[in-house]
Design a protein around this motif. Structure first.
Motif, PDB file in Angstrom:
ATOM      1  N   THR A 106       0.867  -1.155   0.000  1.00 55.24           N
ATOM      2  CA  THR A 106       0.000   0.000   0.000  1.00 55.24           C
ATOM      3  C   THR A 106       0.911   1.215   0.000  1.00 55.24           C
ATOM      4  O   THR A 106       2.029   1.154   0.526  1.00 55.24           O
ATOM      5  CB  THR A 106      -0.956   0.011   1.205  1.00 55.24           C
TER       6      THR A 106
ATOM      7  N   PHE B  51       0.405   4.158   1.627  1.00 55.62           N
ATOM      8  CA  PHE B  51       0.463   4.712   2.978  1.00 55.62           C
ATOM      9  C   PHE B  51      -0.407   3.885   3.915  1.00 55.62           C
ATOM     10  O   PHE B  51      -1.483   3.418   3.532  1.00 55.62           O
ATOM     11  CB  PHE B  51       0.003   6.180   2.992  1.00 55.62           C
ATOM     12  N   TRP B  52       0.083   3.703   5.134  1.00 55.63           N
ATOM     13  CA  TRP B  52      -0.638   2.952   6.160  1.00 55.63           C
ATOM     14  C   TRP B  52      -0.787   3.864   7.363  1.00 55.63           C
ATOM     15  O   TRP B  52       0.188   4.415   7.881  1.00 55.63           O
ATOM     16  CB  TRP B  52       0.168   1.711   6.532  1.00 55.63           C
ATOM     17  N   GLU B  53      -2.017   4.021   7.819  1.00 58.55           N
ATOM     18  CA  GLU B  53      -2.305   5.003   8.862  1.00 58.55           C
ATOM     19  C   GLU B  53      -1.950   4.518  10.276  1.00 58.55           C
ATOM     20  O   GLU B  53      -1.912   5.318  11.204  1.00 58.55           O
ATOM     21  CB  GLU B  53      -3.795   5.370   8.827  1.00 58.55           C
TER      22      GLU B  53
ATOM     23  N   ASP C 158      -4.390   4.935   0.529  1.00 54.28           N
ATOM     24  CA  ASP C 158      -4.416   5.202   1.972  1.00 54.28           C
ATOM     25  C   ASP C 158      -5.094   4.023   2.645  1.00 54.28           C
ATOM     26  O   ASP C 158      -6.257   3.714   2.368  1.00 54.28           O
ATOM     27  CB  ASP C 158      -5.170   6.499   2.260  1.00 54.28           C
ATOM     28  N   ASN C 159      -4.381   3.347   3.525  1.00 56.26           N
ATOM     29  CA  ASN C 159      -4.832   2.116   4.150  1.00 56.26           C
ATOM     30  C   ASN C 159      -5.240   2.373   5.601  1.00 56.26           C
ATOM     31  O   ASN C 159      -4.434   2.840   6.395  1.00 56.26           O
ATOM     32  CB  ASN C 159      -3.693   1.088   4.097  1.00 56.26           C
TER      33      ASN C 159
ATOM     34  N   MET D   9      -7.762   4.453   7.292  1.00 54.12           N
ATOM     35  CA  MET D   9      -7.874   5.787   7.881  1.00 54.12           C
ATOM     36  C   MET D   9      -9.045   5.895   8.858  1.00 54.12           C
ATOM     37  O   MET D   9      -9.161   6.877   9.577  1.00 54.12           O
ATOM     38  CB  MET D   9      -8.048   6.846   6.780  1.00 54.12           C
TER      39      MET D   9
ATOM     40  N   ARG E 252      -4.635   6.778  12.461  1.00 59.53           N
ATOM     41  CA  ARG E 252      -4.859   8.057  11.775  1.00 59.53           C
ATOM     42  C   ARG E 252      -3.608   8.947  11.823  1.00 59.53           C
ATOM     43  O   ARG E 252      -3.672  10.133  12.129  1.00 59.53           O
ATOM     44  CB  ARG E 252      -6.062   8.784  12.376  1.00 59.53           C
TER      45      ARG E 252
ATOM     46  N   TYR F 243      -1.996  10.142   9.398  1.00 63.98           N
ATOM     47  CA  TYR F 243      -2.000  11.222   8.411  1.00 63.98           C
ATOM     48  C   TYR F 243      -3.044  12.296   8.707  1.00 63.98           C
ATOM     49  O   TYR F 243      -3.261  13.197   7.893  1.00 63.98           O
ATOM     50  CB  TYR F 243      -2.140  10.647   7.000  1.00 63.98           C
TER      51      TYR F 243
ATOM     52  N   ARG G 276      -4.760  14.076   2.517  1.00 66.59           N
ATOM     53  CA  ARG G 276      -5.203  12.790   1.959  1.00 66.59           C
ATOM     54  C   ARG G 276      -5.709  12.981   0.524  1.00 66.59           C
ATOM     55  O   ARG G 276      -5.432  12.170  -0.359  1.00 66.59           O
ATOM     56  CB  ARG G 276      -6.297  12.192   2.842  1.00 66.59           C
TER      57      ARG G 276
ATOM     58  N   MET H 178      -2.788  13.188  -1.734  1.00 67.46           N
ATOM     59  CA  MET H 178      -2.168  11.894  -2.039  1.00 67.46           C
ATOM     60  C   MET H 178      -2.791  11.288  -3.310  1.00 67.46           C
ATOM     61  O   MET H 178      -2.086  10.826  -4.209  1.00 67.46           O
ATOM     62  CB  MET H 178      -2.372  10.918  -0.883  1.00 67.46           C
ATOM     63  N   TYR H 179      -4.111  11.297  -3.366  1.00 70.23           N
ATOM     64  CA  TYR H 179      -4.798  10.706  -4.520  1.00 70.23           C
ATOM     65  C   TYR H 179      -4.558  11.531  -5.784  1.00 70.23           C
ATOM     66  O   TYR H 179      -4.342  10.965  -6.869  1.00 70.23           O
ATOM     67  CB  TYR H 179      -6.301  10.580  -4.220  1.00 70.23           C
TER      68      TYR H 179
END
Length: 817
Positions: A135, A137-139, A187-188, A190, A198, A200, A208, A211-212
């Motif tokens: 992934t 990013f992992w929150e 984003d994993n 959130m 959380r 991020y 967030r 990021m997308y």
């Protein structure tokens, strides 16, 4: 001696209904049939575009369109050939388990390593297995590098070291796997709350969304996912929170293409609740759904197999779900479950169940082109190998895609094959014959059976033609037995039958000699004795043609099955049951008790037995008279709905004088209105903390199909059952009664209830006479058809009934009423 009076009997009927979930599996399979399959019509033509018949067409699915995937461990992939082979044989999509997470690629700042992810990708690419990325990013702070957690941060759009590193991560990873990974979990996780989640939030939702947007800029062709376990894993059933979060980010400009739900389920999985409370709310977002990390920890491999099947079947049945990724299959290394494969690489019960599902959802079929060159199939979406073959010629193979669609996919394939020489041999016997000539089975139906045909081009089909009412004829069908329905009482019908083979140009036999049968005459109407009453006691009603019952509506926690019912110590026979028990639900069953047991019952109380440990019930009962004791029950049907106000069964066929019974249970307090002319017997509410409503009623038939239907005062889960109680038939004392009742055998010209030499003598007296219309149809000898002449058509029908008799006092005679 037969009695003209109706035999004494007494009829009472018990309906048992208890409130529970709908039949999720049947509903799921119906959706799967509708959304995962498509019709395919292949037309085979020659080089001039002319259709080629007689070509055998075989389709074999090579790959499903739907994604059935697994995560892949680098170490297992490198070290175990069995691991690699199992992937190739059982999955069509993949994702790295850990090898493309940020902590794996850049554990030390500015020191990146994608070698393990590259290895997995290269192996999958070589084997044509598409991949998704997991992934970016992992929150969860536990899985974030310490150096990242130590970075200074500020809410987006303010610049900060954290934002800079986020951008570098996107630019590096997405670009590295650009045009390789078809998906990225951006984003994993959130949604979870708590001090370890959380991360991020440090950038805010604006970060967030950024990021997308940045990932989309780097790889415009890659689908960008949210990925969450909240509300869809670990026993939770809440898709609304996730849907709201997704809609919020989308409204702020995040280019989110799909929703990932992890699917880490627990034992005790409830498929219908998951469908209603997880999949449906997420589908309302309007994006595709993927199950990204399925597993279910359960030490018992058979129970694990059951849970796996429930999850896969319910998700596969939802139109928005496009794939299911399993989070590991090799038990010794799987994260939180025992998997499909044990340590010795044997496939356990869960693995066998998974493979059985793959077989169930894979299409293999054959057909032979007809004279128009067409072969027709219905198959699961995917890639197929098409094999064309004809005797003495080399096979041809083609690969096609049956993509999703609502219309029939029509393909034309040009072939070098030529049609085999047609054969012109008719099936035997020719003419076709009846092994069992037409015979009445009720007021409105006649059954018959043709001789089984033999031919070199099997299987054969049969056409049963009603010569005096073509609307009662069959179509071409493979079965040798035909039941003509919807006929009029006390009416003579004539049938003949022929057969055809399965040759390219089908060869038909000649029709059989016609044969006739008269439908039965109506008896006395079934009638209600007394009235419907409530409670567990009902005194025996006095009446003719007796039989007994009890209607139980139940509201229960757990499976509320009713296993037995007795009346006065006599056990009743279950006729029909609709049972879809779950946490709450309904059950509907019908029990009957015949005359002999009613007469010997020592008391008038009902004793029902339920399987549930807790429940609330209400009861009602009714008695009916003039019921057919030999065969008291006709058509039956049941139905259930998870919610709604109106419910019905399929139409129930019946005869004049029959009684149709309706019983319905609704999962709320309210009242029912019975439709389609039903008379209400009992409508009652029951329960304590929870409430339900039950109704029972009846309707006398005039011989046309009746549909039990009811409307509830509020939307609720409901179950309905309908049963036809058959009227007793009239019997006859002697031949005079039979003749006066219009039931004479058509070939019984002398009127003595026997077809014998007396009747043959009458036919011979008028043989080939052509003016029968002037002399009472030659005293009945001109009857098949009545055309003014006594000829071989009449004699053929006569021969079919030779030595038959319907004398009520005769030995070996068969009644036709």
């Amino acid at each position: 001696m037969f009695s003209k009076k109706l035999k004494n009997s007494f009829f009472a009927i018990i309906f048992i209904s208890s409130f529970c979930y709908a039949d999720w599996k049947s509903d799921a399979n119906a959706r799967i049939e509708n959304i995962r399959k498509r019709n395919l019509e292949i037309t085979i033509v020659d080089s001039l575009g002319q259709p080629v018949g007689g070509i055998d067409v075989e389709i074999n699915q090579l790959k499903q369109h739907f994604a059935f995937g697994t995560c892949i461990s680098y170490s297992n992939l490198v070290n175990y050939a069995n691991y690699r082979n199992f992937i190739l044989e059982n999955f069509n999509w993949a994702v790295c388990e850990n090898e493309t997470k940020w902590a794996s690629n850049e554990n030390t700042r500015d020191s990146e390593n994608y070698s393990q992810g590259d290895y997995i990708y290269n192996w999958c690419n070589t084997n044509e297995i598409p991949m998704r990325g997991h992934t970016l990013f992992w929150e969860q702070l536990t899985y974030i590098q310490q150096w990242v957690k130590d970075l200074p941060y500020a809410a987006y759009p303010a610049s900060s070291e954290l934002l800079t590193e986020v951008d570098e991560r996107i630019d590096s990873a997405v670009n590295h796997f650009k045009n390789k990974f078809l998906h990225w979990d951006v984003d994993n996780e959130m949604l979870p709350s708590g001090s370890d989640y959380r991360f991020y939030d440090r950038l805010g939702d604006g970060g967030r969304v950024h990021m997308y947007q940045r990932a989309r800029t780097v790889d415009p062709n890659c689908k960008l996912f949210l990925n969450e376990y909240t509300g869809n894993s670990f026993g939770s059933y809440d898709g609304w929170t996730y849907a709201s979060r997704a809609n919020g980010l989308i409204s702020q400009g995040a280019p989110i293409d799909a929703l990932g739900i992890q699917g880490h389920i627990n034992s005790g999985f409830n498929p219908q609740t998951y469908y209603n409370s997880v999949l449906q709310p997420l589908a309302a977002v309007g994006l595709p759904i993927w199950i990204t990390e399925f597993d279910v920890p359960q030490a018992d491999e058979n129970l694990r197999a059951d849970e796996l099947e429930k999850f896969y079947r319910i998700c596969f049945s939802h139109a928005s779900v496009e794939g299911i990724i399993m989070w590991g299959f090799y038990g010794p290394s799987a994260w939180r479950w025992e998997g499909l494969v044990d340590s010795d690489w044997s496939v356990n019960a869960a693995g066998l169940r998974y493979q059985a599902l793959m077989d169930e959802w894979t299409t293999e079929a054959t057909d032979t082109t007809g004279i128009n060159g067409d072969a027709n199939f219905r198959g699961f979406h995917g890639i197929y190998e098409i094999t064309l073959s004809a005797a003495g010629q080399p096979d041809e193979t083609y690969v096609i895609e049956l993509a999703p669609g609502t219309t029939t996919l029509q393909l034309e394939i040009e072939t070098n094959l030529y049609a085999p020489e047609p054969e012109y041999v008719k099936p035997a016997p020719n003419p076709m014959t009846f092994v069992s000539p037409p015979a009445a089975v009720s007021q409105s139906s006649i059954t018959m059976t043709a001789t089984t045909a033999t031919d070199e081009s099997m299987p054969c089909q049969y056409l049963f033609e009603c010569t005096n009412d073509p609307t009662k004829s069959s179509t071409w069908e493979f079965g040798t037995t035909y039941l003509a329905t919807g006929l009029s009482p006390s009416t003579l019908y004539t049938f003949r039958v022929k057969a055809r083979d399965n040759a390219l140009y089908p060869n038909e036999t000649d029709f059989s000699v016609p044969a006739s049968a008269r439908t039965m005459s109506p008896g006395a109407n079934v009638g209600l004795l007394g009235s419907w009453i409530t409670g567990l006691n009902h005194a025996k009603e006095t009446g003719e043609n007796r039989i007994l019952v009890f209607v139980a509506h139940g509201l229960s926690w757990g499976a509320g099955d009713i296993t037995s019912v007795s009346y006065g110590g006599k056990m009743m026979t279950k006729v029909l049951e609709v049972d879809t028990g779950s946490s709450f639900g309904y059950q509907t069953a019908v029990f009957i008790l015949k005359e002999a047991d009613i007469a010997s019952a020592i008391a008038t109380n009902f004793s029902p037995t339920w399987t549930s440990t807790w429940g609330s019930y209400s009861y009602s009962s009714a008695f009916f008279t003039n019921v057919n004791q030999a065969s008291p029950i006709g058509a039956t049907a049941g139905n259930s709905i998870p919610s709604g106000t109106s419910i019905s069964t399929v139409p129930l066929l019946n005869d004049q004088g029959d009684m149709v019974i309706i019983a319905v249970t609704g999962g709320a307090a309210g009242s029912y209105t019975l439709n389609n002319g039903f008379t209400e017997g009992i409508d009652q509410q029951f329960g304590g903390y929870w409430y339900a409503t039950g109704v029972a009623g009846h309707k006398l038939s005039i011989g046309t199909a009746i549909t039990p239907n009811a409307t509830f005062s509020s939307s609720s889960s409901q179950g309905i059952i309908g049963v036809v109680i058959r009227a007793a038939l009239i019997t006859y004392d002697d031949c005079t009664d039979v003749q006066n009742g219009g039931l004479a055998l058509i070939s019984d010209l002398s009127g003595d209830c026997y077809v014998n030499f007396k009747d043959l003598h009458i036919i011979s007296d008028y043989w080939l006479n052509e003016d029968c219309a002037l002399i009472n149809n030659c005293n009945g000898a001109d009857f098949e058809p009545i055309d003014g002449t006594v000829d071989f058509q009449d004699f053929g029908e006569f021969a079919q009934q030779w030595m038959n008799c319907n004398d009520p006092q005769g030995v070996g005679c068969t009644s036709n009423w």
